[in-house]
Design an enzyme around this catalytic site. Sequence first.
Site, PDB file in Angstrom:
ATOM      1  N   ASN A  45       9.717  28.361  43.581  1.00 16.46           N
ATOM      2  CA  ASN A  45       8.668  29.091  44.291  1.00 16.46           C
ATOM      3  C   ASN A  45       9.293  30.252  45.060  1.00 16.46           C
ATOM      4  O   ASN A  45      10.422  30.161  45.573  1.00 16.46           O
ATOM      5  CB  ASN A  45       7.821  28.188  45.195  1.00 16.46           C
ATOM      6  N   ILE A  46       8.546  31.348  45.106  1.00 19.46           N
ATOM      7  CA  ILE A  46       9.024  32.583  45.735  1.00 19.46           C
ATOM      8  C   ILE A  46       7.934  33.061  46.683  1.00 19.46           C
ATOM      9  O   ILE A  46       6.865  33.498  46.242  1.00 19.46           O
ATOM     10  CB  ILE A  46       9.322  33.659  44.670  1.00 19.46           C
ATOM     11  N   GLU A  47       8.189  32.913  47.987  1.00 21.14           N
ATOM     12  CA  GLU A  47       7.163  33.241  48.981  1.00 21.14           C
ATOM     13  C   GLU A  47       7.231  34.708  49.387  1.00 21.14           C
ATOM     14  O   GLU A  47       8.174  35.429  49.046  1.00 21.14           O
ATOM     15  CB  GLU A  47       7.327  32.308  50.195  1.00 21.14           C
ATOM     16  N   CYS A  56       4.202  30.167  42.735  1.00 21.92           N
ATOM     17  CA  CYS A  56       4.690  28.792  42.642  1.00 21.92           C
ATOM     18  C   CYS A  56       5.819  28.678  41.602  1.00 21.92           C
ATOM     19  O   CYS A  56       5.928  29.507  40.687  1.00 21.92           O
ATOM     20  CB  CYS A  56       3.569  27.854  42.205  1.00 21.92           C
ATOM     21  N   GLU A  58       6.106  26.546  39.173  1.00 19.92           N
ATOM     22  CA  GLU A  58       5.609  26.324  37.808  1.00 19.92           C
ATOM     23  C   GLU A  58       5.315  27.647  37.124  1.00 19.92           C
ATOM     24  O   GLU A  58       5.682  27.867  35.970  1.00 19.92           O
ATOM     25  CB  GLU A  58       4.318  25.491  37.840  1.00 19.92           C
ATOM     26  N   CYS A  94      -0.404  22.780  41.632  1.00 15.13           N
ATOM     27  CA  CYS A  94      -1.641  23.255  42.253  1.00 15.13           C
ATOM     28  C   CYS A  94      -2.643  23.678  41.175  1.00 15.13           C
ATOM     29  O   CYS A  94      -2.313  23.773  39.980  1.00 15.13           O
ATOM     30  CB  CYS A  94      -1.351  24.430  43.193  1.00 15.13           C
ATOM     31  N   CYS A  97      -1.749  26.789  39.015  1.00 15.01           N
ATOM     32  CA  CYS A  97      -0.697  26.494  38.023  1.00 15.01           C
ATOM     33  C   CYS A  97      -1.236  25.631  36.889  1.00 15.01           C
ATOM     34  O   CYS A  97      -0.823  25.791  35.737  1.00 15.01           O
ATOM     35  CB  CYS A  97       0.502  25.831  38.701  1.00 15.01           C
TER      36      CYS A  97
HETATM   37  N1  THU Z   1       4.058  25.388  45.584  1.00 13.48           N
HETATM   38  C1  THU Z   1       4.611  25.400  44.323  1.00 13.48           C
HETATM   39  O1  THU Z   1       5.648  26.036  44.089  1.00 13.48           O
HETATM   40  N2  THU Z   1       3.991  24.694  43.354  1.00 13.48           N
HETATM   41  C2  THU Z   1       2.831  23.974  43.525  1.00 13.48           C
HETATM   42  O2  THU Z   1       2.279  23.481  42.562  1.00 13.48           O
HETATM   43  C3  THU Z   1       2.287  23.800  44.863  1.00 13.48           C
HETATM   44  C4  THU Z   1       2.837  24.692  45.914  1.00 13.48           C
HETATM   45  C5  THU Z   1       4.716  26.152  46.647  1.00 13.48           C
HETATM   46  C6  THU Z   1       3.966  27.363  47.102  1.00 13.48           C
HETATM   47  C7  THU Z   1       4.512  27.547  48.496  1.00 13.48           C
HETATM   48  O3  THU Z   1       5.692  28.315  48.428  1.00 13.48           O
HETATM   49  C8  THU Z   1       4.876  26.137  48.953  1.00 13.48           C
HETATM   50  O4  THU Z   1       4.887  25.344  47.783  1.00 13.48           O
HETATM   51  C9  THU Z   1       3.891  25.539  49.955  1.00 13.48           C
HETATM   52  O5  THU Z   1       2.604  25.650  49.512  1.00 13.48           O
END
Ligand code: THU
Length: 135
Positions: A45-47, A56, A58, A94, A97
Amino acid sequence: MGIEVYGELINAAVSARNNAYIPYSGFAVGAAVLTEDGNIYSGCNIENSSYGATVCAERTAIFKAVSEGETGISAIAVCGGPKSIGIEQYCMPCGICRQVLAEFAAKDAQVIVARSLDDYKVFAIDELLPCAFKL
Ligand code: THU
């Protein structure tokens, strides 16, 4: 699909999780897809400070495969949890995804949600996203 493939995918997901860019949530996720061509692409995941721009793990992994011309996904492994604690939970993909995965998933694609190499659950994409929207 054999248990060795699960292991390889889980290892790739756990390793990608180390690269998670998570200054805002502290929640690190890793994913790895196996394509129908037999290749593995991983992602984290890359915020972003504009939270909605976050991607996310995935989707990072799926988009890496698709951008290399591989549009058929036969399996995906996902692992996640707070960076400070570890992979304590089954980190379910999520909704966004699930929709993206449904676009590229092979008919019998498997979604492996892992806490470790020997603690994981396997789902079918139809189970996670019944009645998926398709054009
Ligand atoms: N996140 C994912 O990478 N995959 C998911 O299916 C659910 C959420 C990440 C997004 C965000 O960076 C962190 O988890 C918290 O929501």
